[in-house]
Design an enzyme around this catalytic site. Structure first.
Site: not given
Ligand SMILES: *[C@@H]1O[C@H](CO)[C@@H](O)[C@H](O)[C@H]1NC(C)=O
Ligand SMILES: *[C@@H]1O[C@H](CO)[C@@H](O)[C@H](O)[C@H]1NC(C)=O
Ligand SMILES: *[C@@H]1O[C@H](CO)[C@@H](O)[C@H](O)[C@H]1NC(C)=O
Ligand SMILES: *[C@@H]1O[C@H](CO)[C@@H](O)[C@H](O)[C@H]1NC(C)=O
Length: 446
Positions: A268, A324, A327, A333
């Protein structure tokens, strides 16, 4: 002569077929959104819009694994954290997990990596099953072997917090935390070495820089530094970017335990394209710059490697396919995506590395590369349905006003212990003072 030529041509072909076969940069497919496209549509976006040849999953979602069948995409899948403790003590459970989650898809879906858990060594709440991690990796490996699966490598993802002090200054000082050093890391590296697997590293120069933007140069974090160099006093190795420092800290930590040659896979990395007022440097300009430069680095042939490992190839996965919206945590984030949920790109990017760096649309100039110094309040999200359906938001008597006062009070009190001004979308930051009459709202200044 003919023999030599033949050999040359053969090695040439081998080199290129191997270069073709490596999927240098893939993407993490997170699903914490309530507005994301279906797995089959997402797989098409990953393949066609992002030109990615590989994808990493956070579980073994059968719908996704099925959608990946016959696409040619290489897949990294995962045994969820919750199952680690039980599988560690029970080979039958490991066998069953592989039968249920790998075997049905294995023939058409190119599963290449199987991670046991996600960053479990970073969270002290998982401490009770840290010692069970490597035994589970071994059991899963054994289960794969029973089914004669040899080209799936077993690993686990690890973040920079596995290093003592999360420190990457200098890289040669990198060592694993003493609470996991002998008990978890040593047997894990033994396992990875035996099975010729990878150390899966999650590393974000963004977070490292954002913690200390006065000390670390932004260009150094973005792979854009022309003149800034950092010389490791321990080795004399010269660094030109923060990413290499993070990778090499892990290299030196492994070396200290006697495993200098385990390959690192960047499981990641990424950079957020938006954030709140108190989140410096989260913008489209920096996100595009970091991710494009990373793609350029990892797709370069011959490979560039890092100062401690010059010429080593490294596979990587950017975080993430989508923004997203569910999250938790700070606003950044929810803005790591390469795509919006509607499938359009947040900025131009091509994971194959084939697109020239010129020819992109100009990026919007960054406005938040310096810390914001004014007061910030935490108020109710103006989309007030969530708080009280059908009631007006602007009336100071409304529930929203009271809620906002409560949010600001709590946030100013608990921000330093990690509270985000988000609360599942109920709250949001503002720099416009919401105080009304004699009711003064508390704020944060940083
Ligand atoms: C683990 O095993 C225990 C005991 O059999 C069981 O109660 C629990 O539900 C299992 N946990 C999971 C996540 O399957
Ligand atoms: C490297 O680590 C040693 C031992 O932990 C420590 O004494 C030293 O100060 C560190 N060096 C730097 C430059 O941080
Ligand atoms: C997709 O969503 C983004 C962000 O909401 C928006 O800016 C963009 O215009 C949308 N694109 C299309 C094609 O609807
Ligand atoms: C505010 O709430 C709406 C509806 O729940 C949501 O779509 C939006 O993302 C929220 N905004 C913020 C900044 O959290």
């Amino acid at each position: 002569m003919g023999g030599l030529l033949h050999l040359l041509v053969l090695s040439f072909l081998l080199y290129f077929s191997r270069a073709e076969a490596t999927s240098a940069v893939g993407v993490n497919y997170g699903q914490l959104g309530n507005n994301l496209p279906s797995p089959p549509d997402t797989v098409q976006l990953i393949k066609n819009r992002l030109s990615s040849k590989s994808v990493k999953l956070y579980d073994a979602n059968p719908q996704i694994l099925r959608a990946l069948k016959d696409t040619g995409l290489e897949v990294s899948t995962m045994v969820p954290n919750e199952l680690i403790a039980n599988i560690s003590a029970d080979q039958a459970l490991a066998d069953h997990w592989v039968e249920a989650n790998i075997m049905p898809f294995y023939s058409g879906t190119k599963i290449r990596h199987l991670l046991v858990g996600n960053e479990i060594l970073s969270d002290p709440a998982n401490r009770w099953f840290w010692l069970k991690l490597v035994p589970t990796m071994r059991r899963i490996q054994k289960a794969l072997k029973k089914h004669r699966i040899r080209n799936v490598k077993v690993g686990t993802s690890m973040a920079i917090e596995t290093l003592e002090g999360s420190s990457v200054y200098p890289p040669s000082n990198g060592s694993f935390r003493s609470d996991i050093l002998g008990s978890v890391m040593k047997p894990m590296l033994q396992f990875l070495s035996e099975t010729k697997s990878f150390l899966h590293l999650d590393a974000y120069p963004y977070f490292q820089w954002a913690k200390d933007p006065e000390k670390i140069n932004l260009d150094y974090a973005l792979f854009e530094s022309k003149s800034i160099r950092y010389t490791d006093p321990g080795t004399g190795l010269i660094y030109t970017n923060l990413f290499d420092q993070m990778v090499d800290s892990m290299v030196f930590a492994m070396k200290k335990l006697g495993y200098p040659n385990i390959r690192i896979l960047m499981a990641e990395t990424g950079w957020p394209s938006a954030g709140d007022y108190d989140q410096i440097g989260a913008n489209i300009y920096n996100a595009a710059t970091y991710n494009r430069n990373l793609v350029k680095k990892l797709t370069a042939r011959p490979p560039v490697g890092t100062p401690a490992r010059p010429g080593w190839a490294m596979q990587g996965f950017l975080f993430a396919v989508f923004n997203e919206n569910q999250k938790p945590g700070p606003t950044t984030e929810r803005h790591f995506g390469l795509l919006y949920p509607n499938g359009s790109k947040v900025y131009e990017i091509d994971l194959s590395g084939k697109m020239a760096s010129s020819g992109h649309e100009p990026l919007p100039s960054p406005t938040n590369n310096k810390p914001y110094r004014g007061p910030i309040w935490c108020v109710g999200n103006k989309t007030c349905e969530a708080i009280r359906p059908g009631k007006p938001c602007h009336n100071p008597d409304s529930l929203l006003f009271h809620a906002s006062y409560a949010f600001s009070s709590y946030w100013t009190q608990f921000r330093n212990s990690g509270m985000s001004c988000f609360l599942n979308g109920l709250a949001t930051q503002t720099i416009k003072d919401p105080s009304y009459g004699s009711c003064k709202f508390p704020s944060v200044t940083h």
